[in-house]
Design a protein around this motif. Structure first.
Motif, PDB file in Angstrom:
ATOM      1  N   GLN A 709      35.550   2.202 -23.523  1.00  0.00           N
ATOM      2  CA  GLN A 709      36.584   2.293 -24.271  1.00  0.00           C
ATOM      3  C   GLN A 709      36.412   1.253 -25.209  1.00  0.00           C
ATOM      4  O   GLN A 709      36.940   1.491 -26.617  1.00  0.00           O
ATOM      5  CB  GLN A 709      37.799   1.847 -23.488  1.00  0.00           C
ATOM      6  N   TRP A 710      36.010  -0.051 -25.179  1.00  0.00           N
ATOM      7  CA  TRP A 710      35.727  -1.004 -26.102  1.00  0.00           C
ATOM      8  C   TRP A 710      34.255  -1.365 -26.156  1.00  0.00           C
ATOM      9  O   TRP A 710      33.916  -1.543 -25.024  1.00  0.00           O
ATOM     10  CB  TRP A 710      36.584  -2.170 -26.062  1.00  0.00           C
ATOM     11  N   ARG A 711      33.836  -1.607 -27.281  1.00  0.00           N
ATOM     12  CA  ARG A 711      32.383  -1.684 -27.346  1.00  0.00           C
ATOM     13  C   ARG A 711      32.037  -3.119 -28.107  1.00  0.00           C
ATOM     14  O   ARG A 711      30.926  -3.639 -27.652  1.00  0.00           O
ATOM     15  CB  ARG A 711      31.551  -0.736 -27.862  1.00  0.00           C
ATOM     16  N   LEU A 808      33.614  -5.139 -22.231  1.00  0.00           N
ATOM     17  CA  LEU A 808      33.045  -4.345 -23.362  1.00  0.00           C
ATOM     18  C   LEU A 808      31.888  -3.321 -22.630  1.00  0.00           C
ATOM     19  O   LEU A 808      31.088  -3.619 -21.822  1.00  0.00           O
ATOM     20  CB  LEU A 808      32.374  -5.324 -24.409  1.00  0.00           C
ATOM     21  N   GLY A 809      31.997  -1.979 -23.131  1.00  0.00           N
ATOM     22  CA  GLY A 809      31.153  -1.211 -22.368  1.00  0.00           C
ATOM     23  C   GLY A 809      31.458  -0.446 -21.093  1.00  0.00           C
ATOM     24  O   GLY A 809      30.603   0.365 -20.558  1.00  0.00           O
ATOM     25  N   CYS A 810      32.656  -0.698 -20.536  1.00  0.00           N
ATOM     26  CA  CYS A 810      33.122  -0.267 -19.466  1.00  0.00           C
ATOM     27  C   CYS A 810      34.040   0.988 -19.766  1.00  0.00           C
ATOM     28  O   CYS A 810      34.618   1.058 -20.745  1.00  0.00           O
ATOM     29  CB  CYS A 810      34.055  -1.137 -18.635  1.00  0.00           C
ATOM     30  N   PRO A 811      33.948   1.984 -18.906  1.00  0.00           N
ATOM     31  CA  PRO A 811      34.702   3.162 -19.259  1.00  0.00           C
ATOM     32  C   PRO A 811      36.243   2.933 -19.292  1.00  0.00           C
ATOM     33  O   PRO A 811      36.906   3.612 -20.268  1.00  0.00           O
ATOM     34  CB  PRO A 811      34.678   4.096 -17.876  1.00  0.00           C
ATOM     35  N   SER A 812      36.789   1.830 -18.769  1.00  0.00           N
ATOM     36  CA  SER A 812      38.243   1.348 -18.988  1.00  0.00           C
ATOM     37  C   SER A 812      37.896  -0.088 -19.189  1.00  0.00           C
ATOM     38  O   SER A 812      37.226  -0.938 -18.646  1.00  0.00           O
ATOM     39  CB  SER A 812      39.099   1.533 -17.782  1.00  0.00           C
TER      40      SER A 812
END
Length: 840
Positions: A709-711, A808-812
């Protein structure tokens, strides 16, 4: 009482304390307490009628009456909770100054900026608004009041003085982070419902200057003011170059721990003797036991005295009396109150034959404690002091059951029981220490075998006698000799700590694991003759210990767990990756012996079971960002410091690390699938004497490889609008190509940062401000917040949400504000949120 009945009572007591603790934590329970009490009343009435008709079952009878007593306790606590909730600071008062009349109810404590003490407003106030609120019961009954040095009056502040002072009040609010001390919870437990500051300036001079109304007299006031005078004389007599020993001297004799340094506390924690420095349950109990033994030995020498009262009775009564006097002289702190209560109940009930069981005495003492103060279950001292004394009672239960038989027991057997009791107490406190502090010294049990009798039977009586000789006869030499002996003991403890290997049990025990370990200790003390139970209990302890030592879940490859900590007006961010842990800035310094490193970062890292920091990035030379670096690097290994600050300056600040590197534009690290890129400063800017420290801030961009979601996340330090403009057009790696998901507001949201070109370049979805609550700098500035909102970004403030964590980098992304995850009774943020919205 039969053993089965004893432990049934103990079970009901533990259940009651657990439910009471739960009631304080979860607000949704309150509406159902009254209904539960009504149901139990109906069941009890039916039970009485059934018993009259001889239809009641004994087990059902015990169950229903137990539930009736439990719900009655909860209902009583609910009334107390609702009464305390009504005491609050109205939102309209937050920016006003009121002239309040009240009493100083504890000894003033020195702070880096002045003095602080508890202040109780009087029921009669000259101000009409205050008087109307006081009559309705909504005026805070206890206020934590700060008085700055520049405004202190010529009169010395003393307990019992009634002052009329101009003050400004606000709701109790403190930084909130996982693993850290919950100051708001402590204020709630004490009954402090307002934080105030004396305002003596041009405006208040037009209202009224502080005025001393009267000095109250009485036994309690005289005793505590005598204590204050004794503390002042100790400070004046003992050399100032030995402040560590002087601070411990005052703590052991008069219960004043305010001057003990952070390094001394760390020494005591590593050696497991922290409980001996405070006026704790073990300390008072052992002192009472020593007096009891001495009186008993001397009493036997007089036939007339023994005919008047048996020596064992005289020793017990005088032992409890000395414990009471010592607790009063030492400030009558909460742990001392509970210890004296338990000793008194044990003595009275056993002598009257009402309760010959140590378990029953323990349960009655707990009941009296929670009824007199239902909020005591929220204090750490409740669990540690009651836990220590309870284990001493259980370990020496044969003394309370039939103490007379001890006269026929050999010295060898007595010493075996004493040593066994100390070992049992030390082992019992290990899981409690790990549960509350995430660590416990394994060598502490062995050290306490010597430290407890030495401090309780030798050091403390010697120090007390030296203080009495000084106050009664003016003998300063005895004070100096006692301090020399204490300094020698501290030197021996330091020598022992330096030579012992590092042996800390570091874990994150759940409440059920700690409870199982304590239960294992109960079995060892009470059923040690039944081998099969010991084997089962030992197996259970090994399983729980193994569970507690299991490592926490590792961060998946390509992801970053971000923790934006609540440090007040400062900055500190923890980046957890699969293989490494980075810390960006170390927060501010709060005083000469307190900083964010000690109070926030170290507890957080220990709670996360982090032992090594791979990189510590200190953005620039500012106390708000480097204040906690020295404490952090001294307590935990840091492999490398990356900063715009030179190595010599860092070493002057006390920052220790394996290596030092300048931060510089185009630096790039690839760690566990995560790219970390330095966007500022250029080498020419860093070396320029004309550029400000803020402009030299290390600007870091974090980008996770994993899709989510966020990167991306940008940490901008304290760069100003001018440096932001330079970065936007910088040909060597500018930010025009760097849109981001999350951004840490430049300079905490100052109006001189977060310019429109910068926001257009980074285009954040989330903007986080690390600012102090009701900051005098008005951070984040309303204009800045409006600019972020115009960009479509959500603005979050650590002053409102506490620690902020996301992935950061998690699906949620899993964005979580720590304060919102703990909607406890004392988290009444309605007024605070209105103030924050007004500032924004």
């Amino acid at each position: 009482m039969q053993p089965r009945g004893q432990y049934g009572l103990l079970l009901w007591t533990i259940l009651g304390i657990g439910c009471l603790t739960w009631l304080h934590h979860w607000t949704f329970v309150l509406p159902y307490v009254r209904e539960g009490l009504m149901v139990c009343c109906g069941l009890s009435l039916a039970l009485v009628l059934a018993k009259r008709w001889r239809l009641a079952n004994p087990r059902l009878t015990r169950l229903i009456f137990g539930l009736f007593g439990l719900t009655s306790l909860l209902f009583y606590s609910q009334i107390m909770v609702q009464e305390r909730l009504t005491q609050t600071v109205p939102q309209a008062w937050l920016h006003e100054t009121f002239v309040v009349q009240g009493e100083i109810v504890d000894l003033p404590v020195r702070t880096p900026f002045g003095v602080r003490f508890l202040f109780r407003p009087s029921e009669q106030q000259a101000d009409e608004r205050l008087q109307s609120v006081a009559q309705s019961g909504s005026l805070p009954r206890l206020v934590s009041l700060s008085w700055y040095d520049d405004d202190l009056p010529s009169e010395k502040l003393r307990l019992g003085q009634v002052w009329r002072v101009p003050i400004s009040m606000r709701v109790p609010h403190a930084s909130l982070n996982s693993g850290g001390f919950d100051q708001e919870k402590s204020w709630w437990a004490q009954g402090v419902r307002a934080i105030a500051t004396v305002r003596v300036n041009e405006r208040t001079e037009l209202i009224q200057r502080p005025q001393l109304i009267e000095q109250k007299n009485g036994v309690w006031y005289g005793l505590q003011n005598w204590r204050a005078g004794a503390l002042a004389k100790i400070d004046g007599m003992l050399p100032h170059d030995e402040m560590d020993s002087v601070a411990v001297f005052k703590a052991l004799t008069l219960g004043d721990q305010s001057d003990i340094s952070a390094s001394s506390w760390q020494l005591f924690q590593r050696t497991g003797v922290t409980h001996l420095v405070s006026i704790s349950g073990v300390h008072i109990t052992m002192l009472a036991a020593l007096v009891m033994w001495l009186v008993q030995r001397l009493w036997r020498r007089s036939v007339w005295l023994c005919a008047w009262m048996p020596s064992i009775y005289a020793g017990q009564w005088l032992g409890v009396l000395v414990a009471l006097l010592y607790s009063l002289v030492a400030g009558w702190a909460l742990p001392a109150q509970r210890t004296v209560l338990m000793l008194f109940l044990w003595l009275v009930l056993t002598r009257l034959g009402i309760a010959v069981s140590a378990v029953r005495v323990l349960c009655l003492a707990l009941l009296v404690a929670v009824v007199s103060d239902p909020f005591c279950v929220l204090t750490l001292s409740f669990w540690l002091s009651f836990g220590a004394v309870a284990w001493l009672v259980l370990a020496f239960s044969m003394w309370s059951e039939d103490f007379e038989r001890m006269t026929n027991v050999s010295w060898r057997m007595r010493w075996r029981r004493v040593v066994g009791g100390q070992v049992a107490t030390g082992m019992a406190l290990l899981p409690m220490s790990v549960y509350f502090f995430q660590q416990a010294p394994l060598f502490g049990v062995l050290i306490n075998l010597v430290a407890i009798p030495l401090v309780s039977a030798v050091v403390t009586p010697l120090l007390l006698l030296s203080v009495l000789s000084l106050m009664l006869f003016g003998w300063a030499s005895s004070l100096l000799w006692a301090n020399d002996f204490l300094r020698w003991c501290l030197s021996a403890l330091t020598w022992l700590n330096d030579r012992l290997p590092e042996a800390m049990w570091k874990a994150d025990l759940n409440w059920w694991q700690a409870l199982l370990l304590v239960g294992f200790g109960v079995l060892l003390v009470n059923v040690w003759r039944r081998g099969w139970r010991v084997v089962a209990a030992a197996a259970m302890a090994v399983i729980v210990f193994g569970l507690s030592m299991m490592p926490k879940e590792r961060v998946p490859y390509g992801q970053v767990f971000v923790h934006v900590l609540d440090v007040g007006q400062g900055s500190a961010v923890v980046l957890r990756m699969n293989d490494e842990v980075w810390v960006y800035d170390a927060g501010p310094r709060y005083g000469s012996d307190s900083d964010a490193g000690l109070r926030v970062l170290l507890p957080f890292l220990r709670d996360a079971r982090i032992d090594v920091i791979d990189k510590l990035i200190l953005s620039h030379d500012d106390a708000d960002h480097t204040g906690g670096a020295s404490s952090l690097t001294k307590a935990m290994r840091v492999r490398e410091v990356v900063s715009s600050i030179g190595r010599d300056r860092l070493q002057t600040l006390g920052v220790l690390a394996d290596g030092y590197v300048f931060c510089q534009v185009k630096q790039n690290w690839h760690v566990s699938g995560v790219d970390l890129i330095m966007l500022n400063p250029e080498e020419r800017l860093r070396e320029s004497a004309l550029a400000s420290d803020n402009q030299k801030s290390c600007v870091l961009r974090v980008e996770a490889a994993a899709q989510g979601q966020w990167r991306s996340f940008v940490l901008a330090g304290d760069i100003d609008a001018l440096q932001e403009a330079r970065l936007v057009v910088l040909p060597t790696g500018g930010v025009r190509r760097w849109p981001t998901d999350v951004a840490l507001m430049s300079h905490h949201g100052s109006n001189h940062s977060s310019s429109a070109p910068w926001l257009e370049a980074i285009q954040p979805k989330i903007a986080i401000a690390q600012a102090g609550f009701m900051s005098q700098f008005v951070h984040p500035h309303p204009w800045v917040v409006a600019r972020y909102h115009d960009m479509g970004a959500q603005v979050i403030n650590t002053a409102q949400g506490g620690e902020i964590r996301f992935c950061l980098g998690c699906p949620s992304a899993g964005l979580r504000q720590y304060r919102q995850t703990q909607p406890y009774l004392w988290r009444d943020m309605s007024n605070a949120q209105q103030v924050l919205r007004k500032n924004n």
